[in-house]
Motif scaffolding. Structure first.
Motif, PDB file in Angstrom:
ATOM      1  N   VAL A  58      27.856  83.733  63.595  1.00 45.32           N
ATOM      2  CA  VAL A  58      28.040  83.165  64.812  1.00 45.32           C
ATOM      3  C   VAL A  58      29.695  82.884  65.001  1.00 45.32           C
ATOM      4  O   VAL A  58      30.030  82.752  65.906  1.00 45.32           O
ATOM      5  CB  VAL A  58      27.253  81.705  64.802  1.00 45.32           C
ATOM      6  CG1 VAL A  58      25.724  81.845  65.021  1.00 45.32           C
ATOM      7  CG2 VAL A  58      27.530  80.835  63.607  1.00 45.32           C
ATOM      8  N   GLU A  72      32.899  74.781  69.846  1.00 50.92           N
ATOM      9  CA  GLU A  72      32.484  75.575  69.998  1.00 50.92           C
ATOM     10  C   GLU A  72      31.432  76.111  69.038  1.00 50.92           C
ATOM     11  O   GLU A  72      30.490  76.819  69.058  1.00 50.92           O
ATOM     12  CB  GLU A  72      33.782  76.791  69.930  1.00 50.92           C
ATOM     13  CG  GLU A  72      33.329  78.158  70.234  1.00 50.92           C
ATOM     14  CD  GLU A  72      32.734  78.596  71.599  1.00 50.92           C
ATOM     15  OE1 GLU A  72      32.149  79.738  71.485  1.00 50.92           O
ATOM     16  OE2 GLU A  72      32.852  77.804  72.409  1.00 50.92           O
ATOM     17  N   ARG A  75      28.233  74.786  69.654  1.00 51.43           N
ATOM     18  CA  ARG A  75      27.316  75.650  70.843  1.00 51.43           C
ATOM     19  C   ARG A  75      26.935  76.765  70.257  1.00 51.43           C
ATOM     20  O   ARG A  75      25.610  77.033  70.481  1.00 51.43           O
ATOM     21  CB  ARG A  75      28.390  75.931  71.769  1.00 51.43           C
ATOM     22  CG  ARG A  75      28.796  74.747  72.742  1.00 51.43           C
ATOM     23  CD  ARG A  75      29.401  74.916  74.076  1.00 51.43           C
ATOM     24  NE  ARG A  75      30.718  75.287  73.754  1.00 51.43           N
ATOM     25  CZ  ARG A  75      31.561  74.332  73.628  1.00 51.43           C
ATOM     26  NH1 ARG A  75      31.412  73.211  73.623  1.00 51.43           N
ATOM     27  NH2 ARG A  75      32.999  74.804  73.489  1.00 51.43           N
ATOM     28  N   ARG A  76      27.606  77.736  69.351  1.00 45.71           N
ATOM     29  CA  ARG A  76      27.148  78.616  68.937  1.00 45.71           C
ATOM     30  C   ARG A  76      26.055  78.589  67.898  1.00 45.71           C
ATOM     31  O   ARG A  76      24.908  79.361  67.903  1.00 45.71           O
ATOM     32  CB  ARG A  76      28.550  79.685  68.245  1.00 45.71           C
ATOM     33  CG  ARG A  76      29.367  79.872  69.126  1.00 45.71           C
ATOM     34  CD  ARG A  76      30.310  81.099  68.277  1.00 45.71           C
ATOM     35  NE  ARG A  76      31.359  81.441  69.494  1.00 45.71           N
ATOM     36  CZ  ARG A  76      32.066  82.330  69.314  1.00 45.71           C
ATOM     37  NH1 ARG A  76      31.895  83.281  68.182  1.00 45.71           N
ATOM     38  NH2 ARG A  76      33.029  82.948  70.088  1.00 45.71           N
ATOM     39  N   ARG A  78      23.889  75.894  67.925  1.00 44.79           N
ATOM     40  CA  ARG A  78      22.817  75.641  68.742  1.00 44.79           C
ATOM     41  C   ARG A  78      22.002  76.559  69.214  1.00 44.79           C
ATOM     42  O   ARG A  78      20.943  76.815  69.407  1.00 44.79           O
ATOM     43  CB  ARG A  78      23.394  74.470  69.694  1.00 44.79           C
ATOM     44  CG  ARG A  78      22.307  73.715  70.540  1.00 44.79           C
ATOM     45  CD  ARG A  78      21.889  74.641  71.829  1.00 44.79           C
ATOM     46  NE  ARG A  78      23.067  75.231  72.709  1.00 44.79           N
ATOM     47  CZ  ARG A  78      23.735  74.983  73.553  1.00 44.79           C
ATOM     48  NH1 ARG A  78      23.666  73.136  74.052  1.00 44.79           N
ATOM     49  NH2 ARG A  78      24.881  75.345  74.146  1.00 44.79           N
ATOM     50  N   ASP A  79      22.943  77.665  69.813  1.00 46.75           N
ATOM     51  CA  ASP A  79      22.293  78.781  70.578  1.00 46.75           C
ATOM     52  C   ASP A  79      21.333  79.364  69.896  1.00 46.75           C
ATOM     53  O   ASP A  79      20.334  80.247  70.142  1.00 46.75           O
ATOM     54  CB  ASP A  79      23.621  79.563  71.345  1.00 46.75           C
ATOM     55  CG  ASP A  79      24.129  78.866  72.603  1.00 46.75           C
ATOM     56  OD1 ASP A  79      23.747  77.876  73.012  1.00 46.75           O
ATOM     57  OD2 ASP A  79      25.135  79.500  72.775  1.00 46.75           O
ATOM     58  N   VAL A  80      21.577  79.404  68.376  1.00 44.41           N
ATOM     59  CA  VAL A  80      20.690  80.231  67.496  1.00 44.41           C
ATOM     60  C   VAL A  80      19.448  79.362  67.032  1.00 44.41           C
ATOM     61  O   VAL A  80      18.459  79.998  67.201  1.00 44.41           O
ATOM     62  CB  VAL A  80      21.617  80.820  66.385  1.00 44.41           C
ATOM     63  CG1 VAL A  80      20.415  81.278  65.082  1.00 44.41           C
ATOM     64  CG2 VAL A  80      22.542  81.599  66.608  1.00 44.41           C
ATOM     65  N   PRO A  83      18.263  76.609  71.347  1.00 44.86           N
ATOM     66  CA  PRO A  83      18.707  76.740  72.775  1.00 44.86           C
ATOM     67  C   PRO A  83      18.743  75.564  73.637  1.00 44.86           C
ATOM     68  O   PRO A  83      19.523  75.367  74.570  1.00 44.86           O
ATOM     69  CB  PRO A  83      18.218  78.022  73.159  1.00 44.86           C
ATOM     70  CG  PRO A  83      17.737  78.661  71.935  1.00 44.86           C
ATOM     71  CD  PRO A  83      17.407  77.656  71.098  1.00 44.86           C
ATOM     72  N   GLU A  84      17.361  75.148  73.453  1.00 46.49           N
ATOM     73  CA  GLU A  84      17.210  73.867  74.452  1.00 46.49           C
ATOM     74  C   GLU A  84      17.821  72.626  74.379  1.00 46.49           C
ATOM     75  O   GLU A  84      17.921  71.749  75.207  1.00 46.49           O
ATOM     76  CB  GLU A  84      15.704  73.905  74.673  1.00 46.49           C
ATOM     77  CG  GLU A  84      15.074  73.043  73.383  1.00 46.49           C
ATOM     78  CD  GLU A  84      15.130  73.957  72.102  1.00 46.49           C
ATOM     79  OE1 GLU A  84      14.798  73.223  71.106  1.00 46.49           O
ATOM     80  OE2 GLU A  84      15.345  75.314  72.064  1.00 46.49           O
ATOM     81  N   SER A  86      20.602  69.755  74.018  1.00 40.61           N
ATOM     82  CA  SER A  86      21.697  69.247  74.703  1.00 40.61           C
ATOM     83  C   SER A  86      22.570  68.688  73.503  1.00 40.61           C
ATOM     84  O   SER A  86      22.442  68.175  72.726  1.00 40.61           O
ATOM     85  CB  SER A  86      21.421  68.201  75.514  1.00 40.61           C
ATOM     86  OG  SER A  86      22.752  67.652  76.083  1.00 40.61           O
ATOM     87  N   GLU A  91      29.261  69.473  75.103  1.00 42.53           N
ATOM     88  CA  GLU A  91      28.820  70.712  76.060  1.00 42.53           C
ATOM     89  C   GLU A  91      30.056  70.827  77.036  1.00 42.53           C
ATOM     90  O   GLU A  91      30.640  70.033  77.659  1.00 42.53           O
ATOM     91  CB  GLU A  91      27.580  70.107  76.702  1.00 42.53           C
ATOM     92  CG  GLU A  91      26.503  71.339  76.945  1.00 42.53           C
ATOM     93  CD  GLU A  91      26.054  71.977  75.945  1.00 42.53           C
ATOM     94  OE1 GLU A  91      26.578  73.093  75.844  1.00 42.53           O
ATOM     95  OE2 GLU A  91      25.155  71.548  75.533  1.00 42.53           O
TER      96      GLU A  91
END
Length: 99
Positions: A58, A72, A75-76, A78-80, A83-84, A86, A91
């Protein structure tokens, strides 16, 4: 994806990046808590600084141009792992006009 993802933060001991790696680990644990199964600090050499989630890269210092800020990196990750989810004030706000 496992029920409890493993995050590894590889850092260069020669460059003395342990504190930076530890701070990133603390930020991730504070944000994700029990959504993570483990955050491992992995000592290395040669200027390495990379973050992986269950083997998915990531962040990598050379590829991504330096070090991530905490928002950042969150976020990366979390995306893995979720993803849902918040991230609240971490953010990024969209700059696109709303329709």
């Amino acid at each position: 994806m496992s029920a409890t993802p493993r995050v590894s933060i590889a850092f260069c001991t020669q460059c003395r990046w342990l504190l930076r790696a530890g701070w990133m680990a603390q930020e991730l644990l504070s944000t994700f808590g029990t959504e993570l199964g483990e955050v491992a600090l992995v000592p290395g050499t040669g200027g390495v600084f990379k973050v992986e989630v269950d083997g998915t890269l990531v962040w990598e210092r050379e590829r991504d141009g330096g070090f991530p800020d905490a928002a950042e990196l969150k976020r990366r990750v979390r995306d893995v792992i979720a993803p849902e989810k918040s991230l609240g004030h971490s953010e990024k706000k969209s700059t696109a006009p709303e329709a």
